[in-house]
Motif scaffolding. Structure first.
Motif, PDB file in Angstrom:
ATOM      1  N   UNK A   8       1.051  -0.541  -0.181  1.00  9.64           N
ATOM      2  CA  UNK A   8      -0.093  -0.250   0.380  1.00  9.64           C
ATOM      3  C   UNK A   8       0.635   1.230   0.025  1.00  9.64           C
ATOM      4  N   UNK A   9       1.029   2.464  -0.977  1.00  3.76           N
ATOM      5  CA  UNK A   9       1.922   2.791  -1.628  1.00  3.76           C
ATOM      6  C   UNK A   9       1.619   4.867  -0.601  1.00  3.76           C
ATOM      7  N   UNK A  10       0.375   4.391   0.263  1.00  4.71           N
ATOM      8  CA  UNK A  10       0.119   5.485   1.212  1.00  4.71           C
ATOM      9  C   UNK A  10       0.321   5.398   2.623  1.00  4.71           C
ATOM     10  N   UNK A  11       0.490   6.126   3.490  1.00  7.15           N
ATOM     11  CA  UNK A  11      -0.431   5.824   5.417  1.00  7.15           C
ATOM     12  C   UNK A  11      -1.762   6.667   5.085  1.00  7.15           C
ATOM     13  N   UNK A  12      -2.454   5.359   4.958  1.00  8.90           N
ATOM     14  CA  UNK A  12      -4.353   5.838   4.781  1.00  8.90           C
ATOM     15  C   UNK A  12      -4.773   6.662   6.405  1.00  8.90           C
ATOM     16  N   UNK A  34       0.813  -5.041   1.620  1.00  9.18           N
ATOM     17  CA  UNK A  34       1.739  -5.030   2.444  1.00  9.18           C
ATOM     18  C   UNK A  34       1.197  -3.329   3.277  1.00  9.18           C
ATOM     19  N   UNK A  35       1.963  -3.040   4.153  1.00 12.47           N
ATOM     20  CA  UNK A  35       1.548  -1.994   4.938  1.00 12.47           C
ATOM     21  C   UNK A  35       2.768  -2.108   5.441  1.00 12.47           C
ATOM     22  N   UNK A  36       4.112  -0.566   5.853  1.00 11.67           N
ATOM     23  CA  UNK A  36       4.692  -0.812   6.705  1.00 11.67           C
ATOM     24  C   UNK A  36       4.582   0.389   7.949  1.00 11.67           C
ATOM     25  N   UNK A  37       5.186   0.562   8.968  1.00  9.04           N
ATOM     26  CA  UNK A  37       5.770   1.239  10.001  1.00  9.04           C
ATOM     27  C   UNK A  37       4.779   2.581   9.663  1.00  9.04           C
ATOM     28  N   UNK A  38       3.793   2.680   9.992  1.00  8.97           N
ATOM     29  CA  UNK A  38       2.603   4.365  10.147  1.00  8.97           C
ATOM     30  C   UNK A  38       3.195   4.771  11.107  1.00  8.97           C
ATOM     31  N   UNK A  39       3.168   6.376  11.700  1.00  9.04           N
ATOM     32  CA  UNK A  39       2.832   7.042  12.923  1.00  9.04           C
ATOM     33  C   UNK A  39       1.658   7.896  12.452  1.00  9.04           C
ATOM     34  N   UNK A  40       1.141   7.620  11.954  1.00 10.21           N
ATOM     35  CA  UNK A  40       0.024   8.271  11.638  1.00 10.21           C
ATOM     36  C   UNK A  40      -1.351   7.503  12.024  1.00 10.21           C
ATOM     37  N   UNK A  41      -1.459   6.310  11.171  1.00  7.69           N
ATOM     38  CA  UNK A  41      -2.436   5.526  11.037  1.00  7.69           C
ATOM     39  C   UNK A  41      -1.987   4.047  11.621  1.00  7.69           C
ATOM     40  N   UNK A  42      -1.824   2.913  12.432  1.00  2.28           N
ATOM     41  CA  UNK A  42      -1.350   1.896  12.375  1.00  2.28           C
ATOM     42  C   UNK A  42      -1.503   0.831  11.631  1.00  2.28           C
ATOM     43  N   UNK A  43      -0.796   0.174  11.224  1.00  5.76           N
ATOM     44  CA  UNK A  43      -1.183  -1.043  10.085  1.00  5.76           C
ATOM     45  C   UNK A  43      -2.241  -2.318  10.653  1.00  5.76           C
ATOM     46  N   UNK A  44      -1.737  -2.805  11.747  1.00  5.76           N
ATOM     47  CA  UNK A  44      -2.384  -3.816  11.688  1.00  5.76           C
ATOM     48  C   UNK A  44      -3.951  -3.785  12.019  1.00  5.76           C
ATOM     49  N   UNK A  45      -4.957  -1.983  12.857  1.00  5.88           N
ATOM     50  CA  UNK A  45      -5.654  -1.572  12.522  1.00  5.88           C
ATOM     51  C   UNK A  45      -6.412  -1.001  11.403  1.00  5.88           C
ATOM     52  N   UNK A 229      10.028   8.802  -3.191  1.00  2.00           N
ATOM     53  CA  UNK A 229       9.728   6.771  -3.101  1.00  2.00           C
ATOM     54  C   UNK A 229      10.677   6.610  -1.555  1.00  2.00           C
ATOM     55  N   UNK A 230      11.770   7.527  -1.936  1.00  2.00           N
ATOM     56  CA  UNK A 230      12.980   6.757  -0.716  1.00  2.00           C
ATOM     57  C   UNK A 230      13.435   7.702   0.410  1.00  2.00           C
ATOM     58  N   UNK A 231      13.152   9.387   0.836  1.00  5.39           N
ATOM     59  CA  UNK A 231      13.818   9.964   0.732  1.00  5.39           C
ATOM     60  C   UNK A 231      14.435   9.881   2.143  1.00  5.39           C
ATOM     61  N   UNK A 232      13.364   9.472   2.327  1.00  2.52           N
ATOM     62  CA  UNK A 232      13.590   9.143   4.012  1.00  2.52           C
ATOM     63  C   UNK A 232      14.895   8.823   4.808  1.00  2.52           C
ATOM     64  N   UNK A 233      14.700   7.050   3.417  1.00  2.00           N
ATOM     65  CA  UNK A 233      15.317   5.675   3.701  1.00  2.00           C
ATOM     66  C   UNK A 233      16.785   5.975   3.676  1.00  2.00           C
ATOM     67  N   UNK A 234      17.007   7.839   2.121  1.00  2.00           N
ATOM     68  CA  UNK A 234      18.477   7.344   2.557  1.00  2.00           C
ATOM     69  C   UNK A 234      19.029   8.206   3.531  1.00  2.00           C
ATOM     70  N   UNK A 292       7.552  -7.653  -3.886  1.00  2.00           N
ATOM     71  CA  UNK A 292       6.816  -6.141  -2.861  1.00  2.00           C
ATOM     72  C   UNK A 292       6.615  -5.379  -3.775  1.00  2.00           C
ATOM     73  N   UNK A 293       5.991  -5.225  -4.919  1.00  2.00           N
ATOM     74  CA  UNK A 293       6.235  -3.801  -5.736  1.00  2.00           C
ATOM     75  C   UNK A 293       5.903  -2.664  -4.318  1.00  2.00           C
ATOM     76  N   UNK A 294       6.566  -1.972  -4.746  1.00  2.00           N
ATOM     77  CA  UNK A 294       6.312  -0.446  -3.949  1.00  2.00           C
ATOM     78  C   UNK A 294       5.820   1.025  -5.178  1.00  2.00           C
ATOM     79  N   UNK A 295       4.842   1.319  -5.098  1.00  2.00           N
ATOM     80  CA  UNK A 295       4.712   2.136  -6.037  1.00  2.00           C
ATOM     81  C   UNK A 295       4.834   3.850  -5.189  1.00  2.00           C
ATOM     82  N   UNK A 296       5.078   3.963  -3.997  1.00  2.00           N
ATOM     83  CA  UNK A 296       5.296   4.961  -3.491  1.00  2.00           C
ATOM     84  C   UNK A 296       5.619   6.037  -3.783  1.00  2.00           C
ATOM     85  N   UNK A 297       6.541   6.234  -4.780  1.00  2.00           N
ATOM     86  CA  UNK A 297       7.016   7.403  -5.178  1.00  2.00           C
ATOM     87  C   UNK A 297       6.319   8.100  -6.505  1.00  2.00           C
TER      88      UNK A 297
END
Length: 320
Positions: A8-12, A34-45, A229-234, A292-297
């Motif tokens: 999922x390429x967004x934090x919903x 898939x979802x990654x960690x987010x601080x706005x909403x929780x992927x489990x929920x 897509x990757x500014x935070x990681x790099x 896993x295809x990541x279309x975040x950018x």
């Protein structure tokens, strides 16, 4: 056979923002959402909410950060997703960066490997139905989860470097990579996972590769999309180190040069769908069991409609 999944390429902010991607997994040959960690909403929920809206699909968290929850709660969240979605779950975990650990815990883990070993051992024992007796340097657990019928939960570890990859081989069900080029997966990560599994006398875990991708077009700037897509990681030390080990040198003071290095080093894939599909073959050949295809950018630059269209187009080639 290699499975193809989507991130999922967004934090919903709202459940309905996640539903088009869950629907894509339902009606296409995409294997998992898939979802990654987010601080706005929780992927489990969010996954549970999507299932309650009628879109229960196989899901994975890649990865959630250990400092945010005790391993007992992590196991409970993972099992809840399996029960509510009605599908198998991959629950991936990682310690996060030292700065994040300190911001939440007051101090960083002196040994992220030891902390991860303890955390994953507890979570895996709990989701496997054991009563866990663990008194470690970082985590304590004398408890078990009540038995509940439901699909299985596999426990994964986010791996960037050989030490964590060997640990995943020893104790995890899945090793999950992010932004690792196929050559690094082939030459460093997969051999380290295999070494850890052999050391523990167990089968090698599955390897999941999260790969940022975008389809080319005349009016597009690939550097802009790669950076979005990757500014935070790099900018994170552990990603900078991993990329350096893979031969991709990024400088947090020059993000645009970093984006250019990601494209040149094939950590970010850009081109026609046939070209991208060919590059994805390298990940399969390197040992990835799931890509896993990541279309975040693409999402950040062009929005949901374009991200969905390009995911559908690419899946037609790689997972017909």
């Amino acid at each position: 056979m290699t499975d193809f999944s989507i991130l999922a390429p967004l934090v919903p902010f709202r459940t309905e923002q996640l539903l088009p991607y869950a629907a894509m997994v339902q009606w296409s040959n995409a294997h998992r959402l898939w979802q990654g960690q987010a601080m706005v909403t929780d992927p489990h929920q969010m996954f549970t909410a999507a299932a309650g809206s009628g879109f229960g699909v196989p899901v994975g968290t890649g990865v959630t950060l250990m400092p945010l929850r005790h391993p007992f709660e992590a196991a409970l969240h993972a099992r809840t997703m399996a029960v509510t979605t009605g599908h198998p779950v991959i629950a991936g975990f990682g310690p996060g960066g030292a700065a994040f650990q300190k911001s939440v815990l007051g101090s960083a883990y002196a040994s992220p490997l030891t902390a991860t070993r303890e955390y994953v051992t507890i979570v895996k024992g709990l989701v496997d139905g054991d009563v866990v007796h663990h008194e470690g340097e970082y985590f304590f657990c004398e408890n078990g989860l009540p038995p509940v019928p439901g699909p299985p939960v596999q426990v994964g570890i986010g791996v960037l470097r050989p030490g964590m990859a060997r640990l995943a081989g020893e104790i995890a069900d899945v090793a999950i990579t992010w932004l690792t080029p196929a050559s690094y997966l082939r030459d460093t990560i997969v051999p380290a996972v295999r070494e850890g599994a052999a050391r523990a006398g167990r089968p090698m875990p599955r390897v999941v590769a999260m790969v940022p991708v975008a389809l080319g077009a005349q009016d597009r700037d690939p550097l802009e999309i790669a950076l979005m897509s990757n500014a935070g990681h790099i900018a994170l030390p552990h990603y900078i180190d991993m990329l350096s080990r893979s031969g991709i040198h990024v400088d947090r003071e020059d993000p645009l040069a970093g984006a250019r290095a990601l494209i040149k080093g094939r950590a970010f894939l850009y081109g026609t769908r046939e070209e991208v599909a060919g590059e994805l073959d390298a990940f399969r050949e390197a040992g990835a069991d799931e890509i896993v295809l990541n279309m975040g950018g693409v999402f950040q630059r062009y929005g949901t409609r374009t991200a969905l269209t390009e995911l559908e187009s690419l899946l037609e080639v790689v997972a017909p």
